[in-house]
Design a protein around this motif. Structure first.
Motif, PDB file in Angstrom:
ATOM      1  N   UNK A 280      37.477 -21.717  23.546  1.00  0.00           N
ATOM      2  CA  UNK A 280      37.449 -23.151  23.222  1.00  0.00           C
ATOM      3  C   UNK A 280      36.321 -23.483  22.237  1.00  0.00           C
ATOM      4  N   UNK A 281      36.474 -24.622  21.566  1.00  0.00           N
ATOM      5  CA  UNK A 281      35.467 -25.032  20.568  1.00  0.00           C
ATOM      6  C   UNK A 281      34.060 -25.097  21.164  1.00  0.00           C
ATOM      7  N   UNK A 282      33.982 -25.649  22.380  1.00  0.00           N
ATOM      8  CA  UNK A 282      32.667 -25.854  23.004  1.00  0.00           C
ATOM      9  C   UNK A 282      31.943 -24.520  23.217  1.00  0.00           C
ATOM     10  N   UNK A 283      32.696 -23.519  23.639  1.00  0.00           N
ATOM     11  CA  UNK A 283      32.102 -22.203  23.898  1.00  0.00           C
ATOM     12  C   UNK A 283      31.604 -21.580  22.580  1.00  0.00           C
ATOM     13  N   UNK A 284      32.418 -21.724  21.550  1.00  0.00           N
ATOM     14  CA  UNK A 284      32.038 -21.174  20.237  1.00  0.00           C
ATOM     15  C   UNK A 284      30.779 -21.874  19.724  1.00  0.00           C
ATOM     16  N   UNK A 285      30.741 -23.190  19.942  1.00  0.00           N
ATOM     17  CA  UNK A 285      29.563 -23.957  19.502  1.00  0.00           C
ATOM     18  C   UNK A 285      28.299 -23.451  20.196  1.00  0.00           C
ATOM     19  N   UNK A 286      28.418 -23.146  21.500  1.00  0.00           N
ATOM     20  CA  UNK A 286      27.255 -22.631  22.246  1.00  0.00           C
ATOM     21  C   UNK A 286      26.841 -21.266  21.716  1.00  0.00           C
ATOM     22  N   UNK A 287      27.823 -20.423  21.465  1.00  0.00           N
ATOM     23  CA  UNK A 287      27.531 -19.060  21.006  1.00  0.00           C
ATOM     24  C   UNK A 287      26.837 -19.085  19.640  1.00  0.00           C
ATOM     25  N   UNK A 288      27.348 -19.943  18.764  1.00  0.00           N
ATOM     26  CA  UNK A 288      26.799 -19.988  17.401  1.00  0.00           C
ATOM     27  C   UNK A 288      25.635 -20.971  17.263  1.00  0.00           C
ATOM     28  N   UNK A 289      25.379 -21.715  18.330  1.00  0.00           N
ATOM     29  CA  UNK A 289      24.328 -22.743  18.336  1.00  0.00           C
ATOM     30  C   UNK A 289      24.524 -23.749  17.201  1.00  0.00           C
ATOM     31  N   UNK A 290      25.734 -24.208  17.090  1.00  0.00           N
ATOM     32  CA  UNK A 290      26.054 -25.281  16.134  1.00  0.00           C
ATOM     33  C   UNK A 290      26.842 -26.348  16.914  1.00  0.00           C
ATOM     34  N   UNK A 291      27.109 -27.475  16.264  1.00  0.00           N
ATOM     35  CA  UNK A 291      27.855 -28.525  16.950  1.00  0.00           C
ATOM     36  C   UNK A 291      29.347 -28.183  16.965  1.00  0.00           C
ATOM     37  N   UNK A 292      30.051 -28.849  17.856  1.00  0.00           N
ATOM     38  CA  UNK A 292      31.503 -28.639  17.903  1.00  0.00           C
ATOM     39  C   UNK A 292      32.162 -29.104  16.604  1.00  0.00           C
ATOM     40  N   UNK A 293      31.586 -30.141  16.018  1.00  0.00           N
ATOM     41  CA  UNK A 293      32.104 -30.645  14.743  1.00  0.00           C
ATOM     42  C   UNK A 293      32.024 -29.572  13.658  1.00  0.00           C
TER      43      UNK A 293
END
Lengths: 143, 195
Positions: free
Chosen positions: B159-172
């Motif tokens: 999911x987007x949220x998980x990817x955002x956490x992994x990459x330390x960027x926003x979901x946007x």
């Protein structure tokens, strides 16, 4: 969607790409072997550094601490750069006679030791003549 | 499949932190397949994937004492894998490393995929294979960051949220990278489709 390509669907198919099943057992064996080899080869310093590196990101330092450190460093460098040069007695030391030393093997001579008759003629240097015996509070010696 | 309930990651992590190497072996077995897919789709090279996978688990093992469980082990491990792979790709630069194709490296589509495509006509199968090859080439033309997002979202289904956490960027940021990457891939593959 007609002619439009469904990229997401194509990409999803790549999920199924994988190495042969035996790969992962071999991978684990290789991993263990590598770990053992690494433990033997790594120096104590490397192990210590890794531990520090793994723990360091979790240190909680308040944000203002960095500002305080920066201000302190700036103050210290300003003080060092702008303080006046210290007054030294180098000149006095340089002008002092080099012959006088408590540890010098040569005897120290003070004043003119030549006989008066052999001294060059001319005005005598100023000197003082005591009018009488120096006053002493000590009792005269009596035997 | 074993009937025994799967030991939760948290327990295996705690046991590893307490000095039990077997617990970490279990984590390696649990995640190596998934991480292989992640790294392979970013590097497109089996040998590089193998080396990187070894390094990822080695680093995770060395750092696990400092893992404070603020995120899940899964997220933490994926962060290590993605960062190491992106760093590797930056170092590798423009060196061409896609010479080993999937067949040479002994890679294959798994059972589920083969069953799904079974019975399809050979021409369509050949087209699909070629399309996949083109897609792989197109993926390699994306920037490392865009490729990472596409790999995690489209290929691995995160999911987007998980990817955002992994990459330390926003979901946007994740969404915009995905949008841009899809458009790029579409453009790269359009010519092949029109043929």
């Amino acid at each position: 969607m007609g002619d439009e390509l469904d990229i997401s669907k194509l990409l999803r198919q790549r999920r199924f790409i994988e190495p042969p099943p035996e790969y992962f057992d071999k991978f684990l064996r290789d991993f263990r072997r590598r770990q053992r080899a690494e433990l033997i080869q790594r120096s104590a310093w490397e192990i210590f550094w890794d531990r520090i590196a793994s723990v360091a990101p979790h240190f909680r330092v308040p944000q203002y601490a960095y500002a305080v450190i920066a201000v302190m460093a700036a103050s210290a460098s300003t003080f060092i750069l702008t303080r006046p040069a210290p007054v030294t007695n180098q000149v006095a030391v340089a002008e002092a006679p080099a012959t006088f030393s408590l540890t010098s093997p040569k005897p120290v001579t003070i004043g003119d030791t030549r006989a008066v008759s052999t001294r060059p003629t001319g005005p005598l240097p100023s000197h003082y003549v005591l009018p009488s015996r120096p006053v002493s509070n000590e009792q005269p010696l009596s035997f | 499949m074993d009937d025994a309930p799967e030991i939760p990651d948290e327990e295996l992590v705690a046991r590893t932190q307490a000095g039990d190497p077997d617990a970490f072996d279990e984590l390696v077995l649990r995640y190596s397949k998934r991480l292989y897919g992640l790294i392979y789709n970013m590097t497109s090279n089996h040998e590089d994937t193998n080396d990187l996978l070894q390094e990822v688990f080695a680093k995770a093992y060395r750092s696990i004492k400092g893992f404070q469980r603020k995120s899940s082990f899964y997220t933490w491990l994926h962060s290590i894998a993605v960062n190491m792979t992106i760093n590797f790709l930056k170092k590798r630069g423009r060196r061409q490393s896609t010479s080993i194709d999937d067949e040479e490296a002994g890679l294959q589509f798994d059972k589920e995929f083969l069953e799904a495509t079974e019975g399809s006509d050979p021409r369509r199968e050949a087209n699909l294979s070629e399309l996949q090859q083109r897609l792989n080439e197109a993926l390699q033309k994306l920037s490392h960051e865009h490729r990472a997002v596409v790999t995690m979202f489209d290929i691995q289904g995160m999911p987007h949220a998980e990817i955002a956490k992994i990459l330390r960027v926003s979901e946007g940021t994740v969404r915009s990278r995905l949008f841009y990457a899809h458009r790029q891939l579409q453009n790269y593959l359009e010519e092949f489709i029109k043929q």
